[in-house]
Design an enzyme around this catalytic site. Structure first.
Site, mmCIF file in Angstrom:
data_model
loop_
_atom_site.group_PDB
_atom_site.id
_atom_site.type_symbol
_atom_site.label_atom_id
_atom_site.label_comp_id
_atom_site.label_asym_id
_atom_site.label_seq_id
_atom_site.Cartn_x
_atom_site.Cartn_y
_atom_site.Cartn_z
ATOM 1 N N ASP A 80 38.696 38.658 41.826
ATOM 2 C CA ASP A 80 37.340 39.203 41.675
ATOM 3 C C ASP A 80 36.533 38.917 42.938
ATOM 4 O OD1 ASP A 80 37.364 36.409 40.983
ATOM 5 O OD2 ASP A 80 35.353 36.625 40.155
ATOM 6 N N GLU A 144 36.424 34.007 39.075
ATOM 7 C CA GLU A 144 36.030 32.844 39.883
ATOM 8 C C GLU A 144 34.580 32.945 40.333
ATOM 9 O OE1 GLU A 144 35.466 29.963 43.077
ATOM 10 O OE2 GLU A 144 35.182 32.121 43.212
HETATM 11 MN MN MN Z 1 33.320 33.151 46.399
HETATM 12 MN MN MN Z 2 36.489 32.256 46.443
#
Ligand code: MN
Ligand code: MN
Length: 447
Positions: A80, A144
């Site tokens: 992501d 993340e």
């Molecule tokens: Mn980042």
């Molecule tokens: Mn990262």
């Protein structure tokens, strides 16, 4: 070969897998599918598993080889990205990879699709050359940039997909400077607290209650002022008790850090820092704990001169923690300290202290086999002594994975400090992309 690598990166950049936007979910799924297809092409067994939190992006699990006589290395990255739009001030379309003057530009080239692609080609080339002498596993998450939502519980659920893991390589960081390759060995933990003071049952007018009641904000400001001195020292009883003392070996690691204090001051727009000594400053950021005041929920914060007396206010405070402070224990010390201070001021208001969140610190062993192999590989490829760096930030999934797999982790930086990971015109030097791939090949060959 470089073209093939940039082409794959370009395909991934074209998919805006922005985890912060629900509307981009289908791009994230497409990204996960593409990465999985690629991994299958090199013979990996791949599984895309649903995130335990509904609506969050899936996690890609993959493994290649199961020879029990060989070491098994797990690679971590995320697919992501942060949001980006041309209107934010990009010179190029952030989702159409642009190659210019030895750099590639695009959202995610440095964080974290470039490192993911470098890993892929390192493994692929070793297979093609008949030199892959380790079992390789991958875990690629899609949340993340949104606090790794659901990652820990999902991974724990599917832990048995993997064979015994011997080491974890984190491919999600950059060099600390511009020309010195670096390996990361530590992040700080975090404990986030709220100090809630409840006074009148709703907001009041100061014309009505001023001079009549004890105002909640007075108590809160007093309590928040009792947490820290201006020189940075935290006043909570016992706060520093478990901080590991500095060893000579650790101190030595600070002698090879590429860092320009004057540039940093310019970047911050500050003429003075709490410490003007680079090593002391870095230690205060990396290996010493700290406390920050963030905000007051419920307080008047807009323009103008509203004469409100807020009925309830919550002060937001976080502490960045280091080995061997326990984030939950620190929360308790905070509660004890604030309760004690509150008891001294004889207030009719009601105090509640909230533990909003905690996350573990990570402290890697720079002498373990991953760091040793990394150091040799970097020396051989770049002809430069690597820097061992830490960060003042927090990535709690690293200590989580270390515990889950009972294996040590190592962070290998790929890009440069000026890549602008969450910023406009995010970039990655092609030299770093290729060098990253080569260093990973060398590390795997040494195990
Ligand atoms: Mn980042
Ligand atoms: Mn990262």
């Amino acid at each position: 070969m470089t073209k093939e690598i940039i082409d794959y990166l370009s395909e991934l950049i074209a998919l805006p897998s922005i985890s912060a936007f629900n509307t981009n979910r289908s791009f994230s799924i497409q990204t996960a599918n593409k990465i999985s297809e690629k991994l299958r092409l090199i013979g990996a067994e791949v599984k895309i598993v649903d995130n335990v939190i509904p609506g969050k992006n899936p996690i890609i699990l993959a493994k290649l080889g199961d020879d029990p006589t060989k070491k098994t290395i797990l690679f971590y990255s995320h697919y992501d990205v942060q949001p980006a739009a041309k209107e934010d001030g990009w010179d190029y379309d952030p989702f159409d990879l642009k190659e210019l003057d030895g750099y590639v530009y695009g959202r995610g080239v440095s964080d974290d699709k470039g490192p993911l692609v470098a890993t892929y080609f390192a493994v692929k080339e070793l297979i093609d050359e008949g030199k892959l002498n380790v079992n390789v596993c991958f875990v690629y998450e899609g949340e993340e940039e949104s606090s790794s939502g659901g990652f820990e519980d999902t991974l724990e659920m599917h832990k048995d997909f993997y064979n015994d893991i011997d080491g974890i390589m984190i491919l999600d960081t950059s060099w600390f400077g511009e020309e010195t390759p670096s390996m990361d060995y530590g992040f700080r933990g975090v404990t986030y607290m709220g100090i809630q003071i409840q006074g009148p049952n709703k907001d009041q007018h100061s014309g009505l209650v001023g001079g009549v009641i004890r105002e909640p904000m007075e108590d809160l400001i007093y309590l928040m002022s009792k947490l820290k001195q201006f020189d940075g020292k935290v006043l909570i009883n016992g706060f520093y008790d478990k901080v590991l003392p500095l060893t000579d070996e650790e101190k030595e690691l600070y002698s090879n850090i590429e860092f320009d204090l004057e540039e940093f001051k310019k970047y911050l727009g500050r003429n003075t820092l709490l410490s003007e000594d680079t090593t002391t400053m870095l230690m205060n950021n990396w290996r010493n704990p700290t406390l920050s005041l963030h905000g007051i929920q419920g307080a008047f914060s807009e323009d103008g001169s509203k004469t409100v007396v807020p009925g309830k206010v919550i002060g937001k405070v976080s502490m960045r923690l280091v080995p061997n402070q326990d984030p939950k224990e620190i929360a308790q010390l905070f509660i004890d300290h604030i309760t004690n201070e509150f008891n001294k001021i004889n207030s009719p208001n009601k105090l509640d202290i909230l533990t909003i969140g905690t996350g573990d610190w990570w402290y890697g062993d720079v002498n373990n086999f991953l760091f040793s192999a990394g150091k040799e590989a970097i020396n051989e490829y770049w002809q430069i002594e690597p820097a061992f760096t830490r960060s003042g930030g927090s990535i709690p999934i690293i200590p989580f994975m270390e515990k889950l797999f009972d294996a040590p982790a190592m962070g290998l930086g790929i890009g440069q400090s000026t890549d602008g990971a969450h910023s406009q015109n995010e970039r990655l030097r092609i030299k770093n992309l290729i060098g990253g791939k080569e260093v990973i090949k060398k590390i795997l060959s040494k195990l």
